[in-house]
Motif scaffolding. Structure first.
Motif, PDB file in Angstrom:
ATOM      1  N   TRP A  80      31.436   1.482  -9.324  1.00 19.67           N
ATOM      2  CA  TRP A  80      31.339   1.649  -7.876  1.00 19.67           C
ATOM      3  C   TRP A  80      30.162   2.506  -7.449  1.00 19.67           C
ATOM      4  N   PHE A  81      29.908   3.618  -8.130  1.00 21.56           N
ATOM      5  CA  PHE A  81      28.837   4.515  -7.684  1.00 21.56           C
ATOM      6  C   PHE A  81      27.468   4.100  -8.221  1.00 21.56           C
ATOM      7  N   GLN A  82      27.377   3.834  -9.512  1.00 21.71           N
ATOM      8  CA  GLN A  82      26.061   3.539 -10.087  1.00 21.71           C
ATOM      9  C   GLN A  82      25.650   2.083  -9.908  1.00 21.71           C
ATOM     10  N   MET A  83      26.515   1.164 -10.288  1.00 19.24           N
ATOM     11  CA  MET A  83      26.118  -0.235 -10.334  1.00 19.24           C
ATOM     12  C   MET A  83      26.090  -0.871  -8.946  1.00 19.24           C
ATOM     13  N   GLN A  84      27.133  -0.662  -8.163  1.00 19.04           N
ATOM     14  CA  GLN A  84      27.178  -1.306  -6.845  1.00 19.04           C
ATOM     15  C   GLN A  84      26.450  -0.491  -5.786  1.00 19.04           C
ATOM     16  N   PHE A  85      26.797   0.792  -5.648  1.00 24.35           N
ATOM     17  CA  PHE A  85      26.189   1.557  -4.569  1.00 24.35           C
ATOM     18  C   PHE A  85      24.727   1.894  -4.867  1.00 24.35           C
ATOM     19  N   ARG A  87      22.847   0.740  -7.232  1.00 26.46           N
ATOM     20  CA  ARG A  87      22.135  -0.424  -7.772  1.00 26.46           C
ATOM     21  C   ARG A  87      21.370  -0.112  -9.063  1.00 26.46           C
ATOM     22  N   ARG A  88      21.996   0.706  -9.895  1.00 26.33           N
ATOM     23  CA  ARG A  88      21.382   1.040 -11.183  1.00 26.33           C
ATOM     24  C   ARG A  88      21.710  -0.044 -12.207  1.00 26.33           C
ATOM     25  N   GLU A  89      20.755  -0.309 -13.047  1.00 25.51           N
ATOM     26  CA  GLU A  89      20.941  -1.297 -14.117  1.00 25.51           C
ATOM     27  C   GLU A  89      21.466  -0.566 -15.345  1.00 25.51           C
ATOM     28  N   VAL A  90      22.763  -0.345 -15.368  1.00 31.97           N
ATOM     29  CA  VAL A  90      23.421   0.295 -16.505  1.00 31.97           C
ATOM     30  C   VAL A  90      24.506  -0.650 -17.017  1.00 31.97           C
ATOM     31  N   ALA A 120      31.332  12.828 -17.678  1.00 26.75           N
ATOM     32  CA  ALA A 120      29.913  12.526 -17.453  1.00 26.75           C
ATOM     33  C   ALA A 120      29.740  11.519 -16.315  1.00 26.75           C
ATOM     34  N   GLU A 121      30.588  10.507 -16.275  1.00 30.23           N
ATOM     35  CA  GLU A 121      30.522   9.522 -15.193  1.00 30.23           C
ATOM     36  C   GLU A 121      30.835  10.170 -13.846  1.00 30.23           C
ATOM     37  N   VAL A 122      31.825  11.056 -13.819  1.00 25.18           N
ATOM     38  CA  VAL A 122      32.168  11.769 -12.584  1.00 25.18           C
ATOM     39  C   VAL A 122      30.978  12.614 -12.125  1.00 25.18           C
ATOM     40  N   ALA A 123      30.315  13.284 -13.059  1.00 25.16           N
ATOM     41  CA  ALA A 123      29.160  14.116 -12.701  1.00 25.16           C
ATOM     42  C   ALA A 123      28.049  13.267 -12.077  1.00 25.16           C
ATOM     43  N   GLU A 127      26.529  13.403  -8.185  1.00 22.40           N
ATOM     44  CA  GLU A 127      25.098  13.496  -7.874  1.00 22.40           C
ATOM     45  C   GLU A 127      24.685  12.411  -6.882  1.00 22.40           C
ATOM     46  N   ILE A 128      25.186  11.211  -7.093  1.00 22.18           N
ATOM     47  CA  ILE A 128      24.857  10.100  -6.185  1.00 22.18           C
ATOM     48  C   ILE A 128      25.386  10.396  -4.792  1.00 22.18           C
ATOM     49  N   VAL A 129      26.615  10.848  -4.693  1.00 20.99           N
ATOM     50  CA  VAL A 129      27.212  11.166  -3.392  1.00 20.99           C
ATOM     51  C   VAL A 129      26.410  12.261  -2.692  1.00 20.99           C
ATOM     52  N   ALA A 130      26.028  13.292  -3.432  1.00 28.07           N
ATOM     53  CA  ALA A 130      25.296  14.412  -2.832  1.00 28.07           C
ATOM     54  C   ALA A 130      23.924  13.984  -2.312  1.00 28.07           C
TER      55      ALA A 130
END
Length: 180
Positions: A80-85, A87-90, A120-123, A127-130
């Motif tokens: 939800w945070f990295q891939m969709q919001f 748009r990171r290629e992870v 680590a994922e929560v961290a 960071e993305i939210v902030a």
């Protein structure tokens, strides 16, 4: 009836590390406080459980385990945070088209490593939210439509709340410990 302790402290969790939820504040403060509270609640449900018990299904015929939920939540944070919001290629965690339920079903990894990965994922999610406004958007990958950070936060609060309910039942069945 008089309370002998603050309402947020459970008698079964006297060392509850969670901060009280805010009664007021900005939308961001309230949303992030609720998400962090649910994250801490899930971790609290797992505290003190032997590693092998975290991977043991306690409520047949369900195969749900605390370890499986942990792996699922780590993957949900990334999705939800990295891939969709953002748009990171992870790569996906614990998911493939050939084995979509491996987060819940394949518990061959070390539980301590699973907790480290989840933290680590929560961290990264924090960071993305902030770094973004609540109105900033990513892309909902299933529909191609814009996906607001606000929507991701609400979704993740619901995701954690649902799985904290599962964790309540699993923990009580594991060793009789209850609490909120």
């Amino acid at each position: 009836m008089a309370l002998t302790q603050p309402a947020h402290v459970s008698p079964n969790w006297p060392d509850d590390p969670r901060a009280p939820l805010p009664l007021d504040g900005s939308e961001r403060e309230i949303l992030t406080a609720y998400l962090d509270w649910h994250r801490a609640t899930f971790e609290l449900k797992c505290r003190g459980v032997r590693p092998e018990a975290l991977s043991h299904a306690q409520i047949p015929p369900s195969t749900l385990t605390l370890h499986g939920i942990l792996r699922h939540l780590a993957g949900a944070e990334r999705w939800w945070f990295q891939m969709q919001f953002a748009r990171r290629e992870v790569p996906h965690l614990h998911y493939s088209d050939e084995d979509p339920s491996q987060d819940f079903d394949r518990l061959d990894g070390d539980v301590d490593e699973a907790f480290a990965q989840w933290r680590a994922e929560v961290a990264v999610s924090r960071e993305i939210v902030a770094a973004h406004a609540l109105d900033d958007t990513g892309v909902h990958l299933a529909t191609g439509r814009p996906l607001a950070l606000r929507r991701v936060l609400v979704h993740m609060i619901a995701e954690y709340a649902r799985h904290c309910g599962h964790a309540d039942l699993l923990r009580e069945r594991t060793d009789g410990v209850t609490g909120h």
